[in-house]
Design a protein around this motif. Structure first.
Motif, PDB file in Angstrom:
ATOM      1  N   MET A 149       5.972   5.365  -3.616  1.00 45.24           N
ATOM      2  CA  MET A 149       5.642   5.457  -2.397  1.00 45.24           C
ATOM      3  C   MET A 149       4.234   6.221  -1.988  1.00 45.24           C
ATOM      4  O   MET A 149       4.146   7.469  -2.532  1.00 45.24           O
ATOM      5  CB  MET A 149       6.633   6.205  -1.146  1.00 45.24           C
ATOM      6  N   TRP A 150       3.176   5.521  -1.604  1.00 43.42           N
ATOM      7  CA  TRP A 150       1.980   6.377  -1.017  1.00 43.42           C
ATOM      8  C   TRP A 150       1.805   6.445   0.581  1.00 43.42           C
ATOM      9  O   TRP A 150       1.562   5.424   0.999  1.00 43.42           O
ATOM     10  CB  TRP A 150       0.676   5.435  -1.693  1.00 43.42           C
ATOM     11  N   LEU A 151       2.098   7.691   0.854  1.00 47.57           N
ATOM     12  CA  LEU A 151       2.082   8.027   2.351  1.00 47.57           C
ATOM     13  C   LEU A 151       0.768   8.315   2.759  1.00 47.57           C
ATOM     14  O   LEU A 151       0.666   9.540   2.359  1.00 47.57           O
ATOM     15  CB  LEU A 151       3.394   8.542   2.658  1.00 47.57           C
ATOM     16  N   ASP A 152       0.322   7.789   3.898  1.00 45.34           N
ATOM     17  CA  ASP A 152      -1.027   8.431   4.137  1.00 45.34           C
ATOM     18  C   ASP A 152      -1.170   8.906   5.562  1.00 45.34           C
ATOM     19  O   ASP A 152      -2.136   9.233   6.306  1.00 45.34           O
ATOM     20  CB  ASP A 152      -2.287   7.834   3.701  1.00 45.34           C
ATOM     21  N   THR A 198       0.824  -1.008  -0.179  1.00 47.23           N
ATOM     22  CA  THR A 198       0.031  -0.009   0.055  1.00 47.23           C
ATOM     23  C   THR A 198       0.915   1.205   0.057  1.00 47.23           C
ATOM     24  O   THR A 198       0.439   2.332  -0.615  1.00 47.23           O
ATOM     25  CB  THR A 198      -0.814  -0.034   1.198  1.00 47.23           C
ATOM     26  N   GLN A 199       1.883   0.999   0.827  1.00 44.04           N
ATOM     27  CA  GLN A 199       2.910   2.405   0.897  1.00 44.04           C
ATOM     28  C   GLN A 199       3.933   2.356  -0.380  1.00 44.04           C
ATOM     29  O   GLN A 199       4.256   3.280  -0.744  1.00 44.04           O
ATOM     30  CB  GLN A 199       3.390   2.413   2.249  1.00 44.04           C
ATOM     31  N   TYR A 200       4.425   1.149  -0.618  1.00 42.30           N
ATOM     32  CA  TYR A 200       5.712   0.991  -1.410  1.00 42.30           C
ATOM     33  C   TYR A 200       5.165   0.112  -2.572  1.00 42.30           C
ATOM     34  O   TYR A 200       5.433  -1.261  -2.575  1.00 42.30           O
ATOM     35  CB  TYR A 200       6.731   0.547  -0.716  1.00 42.30           C
TER      36      TYR A 200
END
Length: 280
Positions: free
Chosen positions: A238-241, A81-83
Motif C-alpha cells: 500500500m502506497w498511502l499519500d 497507485t495505492q494498492y
C-alpha cells in the motif's frame, strides 16, 4: 484489504454495470460479447475482482463506448497507485522494485520505519538479503533475479552515508531473533546492525519485549518525509499519500518510539540476540 479500496473497486464495478445497462445488454449478453464466463462479469460488477487494463478496454468496446476506456483505466490506476499487487510488481523479479526503492529514498530527507519481524532492507547484509529474496521468490512463485536484486539493495544503502539524510528506525526485539536464514547469516547481520548505531545519519531504536506500550507494533511500515507511507501485506503493497493516513502512521510511529531504547541499551539488546545465535 481496506474498506477504502473495496469501496473504490465497488464504484468501478458499478460504473461498468451502468455502461452495460445503457448498452441494453444483460450479464449473459456482455459475457458472450467478451468471450468471458458470466461469473467474471458478476465479480467485476460487484467489486469482487480487480479488472486488468485490457478488461476495461474490452468492456468499453463491447458497450460501444470506446470513449470511456480512458476514464475506466484512470479509475484503475487510482486503485493501483495505492494498492499494488505483489504479483504484478514482481512479475519480472525483485530488481525493479528495488530500483523504485532507490528512487524513493533519493527523493526523501527523512525516512521513519518500523519493522517487527525482519531487519530493514537498508540495514541488511548481502547474505541476509539473498535469503530474503530467495524465500520471497519461492513463496510468490515469481522470477528469481536474486543476485541482481541483492546488488540493487546494497546500492540503495549508499544513501545511509549521505550528509543531511535521516533514517529513524524502530525494531521490535523479535526482529533480532526471527530466523529466516541460517544462524551464521543472522549472527553476521546482527553484527552489522550493532555497527550502525552511532552513525550520524541513523537513529536506531529497539522496542524491548517487556516494554510498556501505548499501541502494539502490529505490522511494519515506512514513512517518507511527510508525503508517503508504504505498508506491506501478504498480497499487496500500500502506497498511502493522503494527509489522514500520513498523520495516523506518524502518530503510531511516535507512540512506539516512546517505548524504544537507543544507543548502548539498544546495542545490549542486539548483543543478547547475537549471543543467542552462538548458543544454537
Amino acid at each position: 484489504m481496506s474498506t477504502d479500496f473495496q469501496s473504490a473497486r465497488a464504484a468501478l464495478g458499478a460504473r461498468l454495470r451502468e455502461l452495460r445497462v445503457e448498452a441494453s445488454l444483460d450479464g449473459k449478453g456482455i459475457a458472450e460479447a467478451l468471450g468471458w464466463q458470466r461469473s467474471k462479469v458478476s465479480r467485476l460488477e460487484n467489486g469482487k475482482q480487480t479488472p486488468a487494463a485490457g478488461d476495461l478496454d474490452a468492456w468499453a468496446k463491447a458497450v460501444e463506448r470506446p470513449d470511456v476506456a480512458g476514464e475506466l483505466k484512470g479509475r484503475l490506476v487510482g486503485l493501483e497507485t495505492q494498492y499494488r499487487s505483489w504479483r504484478r510488481q514482481l512479475a519480472g523479479g525483485h530488481r525493479a522494485r528495488q530500483e523504485l526503492g532507490i528512487a524513493e529514498s533519493s527523493a526523501t530527507q527523512t525516512i521513519r520505519g518500523l519493522e517487527v519481524a525482519r531487519i530493514p532492507g537498508l540495514f541488511q547484509t548481502a547474505e541476509y538479503a539473498r535469503h530474503a529474496f530467495e524465500a520471497n521468490a519461492e513463496f510468490r512463485e515469481t522470477p528469481r533475479d536474486v543476485e541482481d536484486s541483492v546488488r540493487t539493495r546494497i546500492r540503495r544503502q549508499e544513501t545511509l552515508y549521505e550528509p543531511g539524510r535521516r533514517f529513524r528506525f524502530l525494531l521490535w526485539e523479535g526482529a533480532l531473533r526471527v530466523l529466516t536464514c541460517p544462524v551464521e547469516v543472522m549472527a553476521a547481520q546482527l553484527d552489522r546492525l550493532g555497527g550502525l548505531i552511532g552513525l550520524d545519519t541513523i537513529e536506531l531504536g529497539v522496542i524491548p519485549f517487556g516494554a510498556q506500550l501505548r499501541r502494539a507494533p502490529t505490522h511494519g511500515f515506512w514513512i517518507y518525509d511527510h508525503r508517503l507511507v508504504i505498508v506491506e501485506t501478504v498480497g499487496t503493497e500500500m502506497w498511502l499519500d493522503d494527509a489522514d493516513n500520513i498523520a495516523l502512521y506518524g502518530r503510531a510511529w511516535e507512540w512506539l518510539a516512546e517505548a524504544a531504547v537507543y544507543g548502548p541499551q539498544a546495542r545490549r539488546l542486539i548483543g543478547r540476540a547475537r549471543a543467542a545465535m552462538d548458543r544454537r
